[in-house]
Design a protein around this motif. Sequence first.
Motif, PDB file in Angstrom:
ATOM      1  N   LEU A 254       1.157  -1.413   0.040  1.00  0.00           N
ATOM      2  CA  LEU A 254       0.187  -0.068   0.238  1.00  0.00           C
ATOM      3  C   LEU A 254       0.972   1.317  -0.101  1.00  0.00           C
ATOM      4  N   VAL A 255       1.626   1.695   1.050  1.00  0.00           N
ATOM      5  CA  VAL A 255       2.225   2.384   0.745  1.00  0.00           C
ATOM      6  C   VAL A 255       3.803   2.523  -0.286  1.00  0.00           C
ATOM      7  N   ASN A 256       3.526   1.480  -1.541  1.00  0.00           N
ATOM      8  CA  ASN A 256       4.342   2.211  -2.225  1.00  0.00           C
ATOM      9  C   ASN A 256       3.193   1.726  -3.347  1.00  0.00           C
ATOM     10  N   THR A 257       2.219   2.929  -3.756  1.00  0.00           N
ATOM     11  CA  THR A 257       0.776   3.065  -4.418  1.00  0.00           C
ATOM     12  C   THR A 257       1.540   4.579  -4.771  1.00  0.00           C
ATOM     13  N   PRO A 258       0.784   4.609  -6.132  1.00  0.00           N
ATOM     14  CA  PRO A 258       1.169   6.219  -6.503  1.00  0.00           C
ATOM     15  C   PRO A 258       0.494   6.821  -5.777  1.00  0.00           C
ATOM     16  N   ALA A 259      -0.363   6.638  -5.451  1.00  0.00           N
ATOM     17  CA  ALA A 259      -1.748   7.932  -4.247  1.00  0.00           C
ATOM     18  C   ALA A 259      -0.698   8.253  -3.307  1.00  0.00           C
ATOM     19  N   VAL A 260       0.427   7.511  -2.373  1.00  0.00           N
ATOM     20  CA  VAL A 260       1.553   7.239  -1.598  1.00  0.00           C
ATOM     21  C   VAL A 260       2.046   9.308  -1.946  1.00  0.00           C
ATOM     22  N   GLY A 261       2.991   8.902  -3.241  1.00  0.00           N
ATOM     23  CA  GLY A 261       3.831   9.902  -4.127  1.00  0.00           C
ATOM     24  C   GLY A 261       4.823  10.271  -2.867  1.00  0.00           C
ATOM     25  N   SER A 270      10.980  -0.233   8.374  1.00  0.00           N
ATOM     26  CA  SER A 270      11.245   0.645   9.545  1.00  0.00           C
ATOM     27  C   SER A 270      11.223   2.372   8.574  1.00  0.00           C
ATOM     28  N   GLN A 271      11.685   1.913   6.954  1.00  0.00           N
ATOM     29  CA  GLN A 271      11.549   3.111   6.114  1.00  0.00           C
ATOM     30  C   GLN A 271       9.684   3.562   5.757  1.00  0.00           C
ATOM     31  N   ALA A 272       8.637   2.234   6.223  1.00  0.00           N
ATOM     32  CA  ALA A 272       7.743   2.818   5.355  1.00  0.00           C
ATOM     33  C   ALA A 272       7.132   3.767   7.099  1.00  0.00           C
ATOM     34  N   VAL A 273       8.432   3.541   7.872  1.00  0.00           N
ATOM     35  CA  VAL A 273       6.964   4.818   9.621  1.00  0.00           C
ATOM     36  C   VAL A 273       7.894   5.619   9.468  1.00  0.00           C
ATOM     37  N   THR A 274       9.621   4.991   9.316  1.00  0.00           N
ATOM     38  CA  THR A 274      10.201   6.639   8.585  1.00  0.00           C
ATOM     39  C   THR A 274       9.696   7.641   8.265  1.00  0.00           C
ATOM     40  N   ILE A 275       9.438   7.277   6.931  1.00  0.00           N
ATOM     41  CA  ILE A 275       9.351   8.116   5.629  1.00  0.00           C
ATOM     42  C   ILE A 275       7.624   8.548   5.201  1.00  0.00           C
ATOM     43  N   LEU A 276       6.681   7.684   5.558  1.00  0.00           N
ATOM     44  CA  LEU A 276       5.477   7.895   6.698  1.00  0.00           C
ATOM     45  C   LEU A 276       5.287   9.069   7.183  1.00  0.00           C
ATOM     46  N   GLY A 277       5.741   8.944   8.700  1.00  0.00           N
ATOM     47  CA  GLY A 277       5.323   9.462   9.680  1.00  0.00           C
ATOM     48  C   GLY A 277       3.589   8.670  10.290  1.00  0.00           C
ATOM     49  N   ARG A 278       3.829   9.464  11.262  1.00  0.00           N
ATOM     50  CA  ARG A 278       2.555   8.729  11.980  1.00  0.00           C
ATOM     51  C   ARG A 278       1.408   9.168  11.098  1.00  0.00           C
TER      52      ARG A 278
END
Length: 426
Positions: A254-261, A270-278
């Motif tokens: 999901l976090v690699n969808t174009p919608a995330v940008g 760990s990347q998902a948590v760090t890059i995306l934020g809470r």
Amino acid sequence: MIDLSTNDTASKNLRVREFYLGRQPILDRNQALFGYELLFRNAPVGPANIDSDLGATASVIAHAAQLGMEKVIGDALGFVNVDADVIMSDIFGFLPREKVVLEIVETMEATPEVLRRMAELVGHGFSFALDDVLAETGQVQTLLPMIEYVKMDMRNTPLPVLMKLAPRFKQDGKKLVAEKVETREEFKNCLDLGFDYFQGYYFAKPVIMSGKKLSPSQLAVMELMTLVTSDAENAEIERAIKRDVSLALNLLRLVNTPAVGARQRIDSLSQAVTILGRRQLQRWLQIMLYAEPSKRGHSMTPLLMLATTRGRLLELLAHKLRPSQRNVADTAFTVGIMSLMDTLFGIPMSEILTQIPVNDEVQDALMYRGGFFGDLLKLAECIEQIEDMEGHIVPTLRDLAMSTDELVELEMAAFEWSDNVVRYAL
């Protein structure tokens, strides 16, 4: 020979800015998304008047096509209401013939000219639907050879009439669409009668089941959401995600969808948590709650589509109306996507709010449609049910100091975003 090329002069004359756009899902027998009826309404208007509305259909179809019809319907079919004037016009260069079903009412006068024009359009790949069929009249018989879909209104058609007409049209090879299906019982009745497609919001109405428990995977997502919204360390959140392998894999997808940008591919938790934020992580967990039943063979796609569209529309509205307030758009998204969780879980909203911690503003919006976020949610609900709630849109827009043109552009963006998310979520 019919001219299906675009006409610059015509497009200038047909451009109308002030209109609303409603998009009502049409589902198949498995409750998977099949198409949308696109409901255009000129603004401002009073109660829905099909005759005056259809007079402006050509204009708003042209405008919607200029904005991008694919944004509105994605991979689905688009059912568009037309009348004899529209059929005889030159707007069809605006429309993708393989994606559009032209919907006419049973009372439309079938003159020889109109019938010839319909036959030409069918020859060019367009499909027709016949709406509001109440009897097998001579007019219906005249139109039937060019009709692919027959639509029947569940609210206004007596059951004996349905039982008589449905088999007759099926015998002629027509696809049957049940309109205004508002309850699960009506859906089951239509299934028994052999209907192929179903239009209405029965799938979004909560069926509360006493003592219902969440599935283990839904509980895992809920527990993770609680961690994300608390002061837990990133490492603790990461460990919690890793405990559920399917949850971890789905989240990474999901976090690699174009919608995330995201500017780069996210390969680790760990990347998902760090890059995306809470806040972003919370958003994708909320979406996963809707996607999860589909993975177990239950067709929740329409609910996922509706929830993500609502969430994104509310987010865009809030950002437009209060651009200087950083957190308001995130809160609006949460209100939009949580507004259907009582349907998703079969649990009263009050009980859901004891399990998912939210602030008072969110609670007021979800329980009572109160406050700023409640106004945004009411607006989204009115647009979804534009035929019955149209009169409430103008006052709400006036209160929010927003134009119809701005609203439609935000709707388009929300439709496109939701379509992208759903493709990746399932």
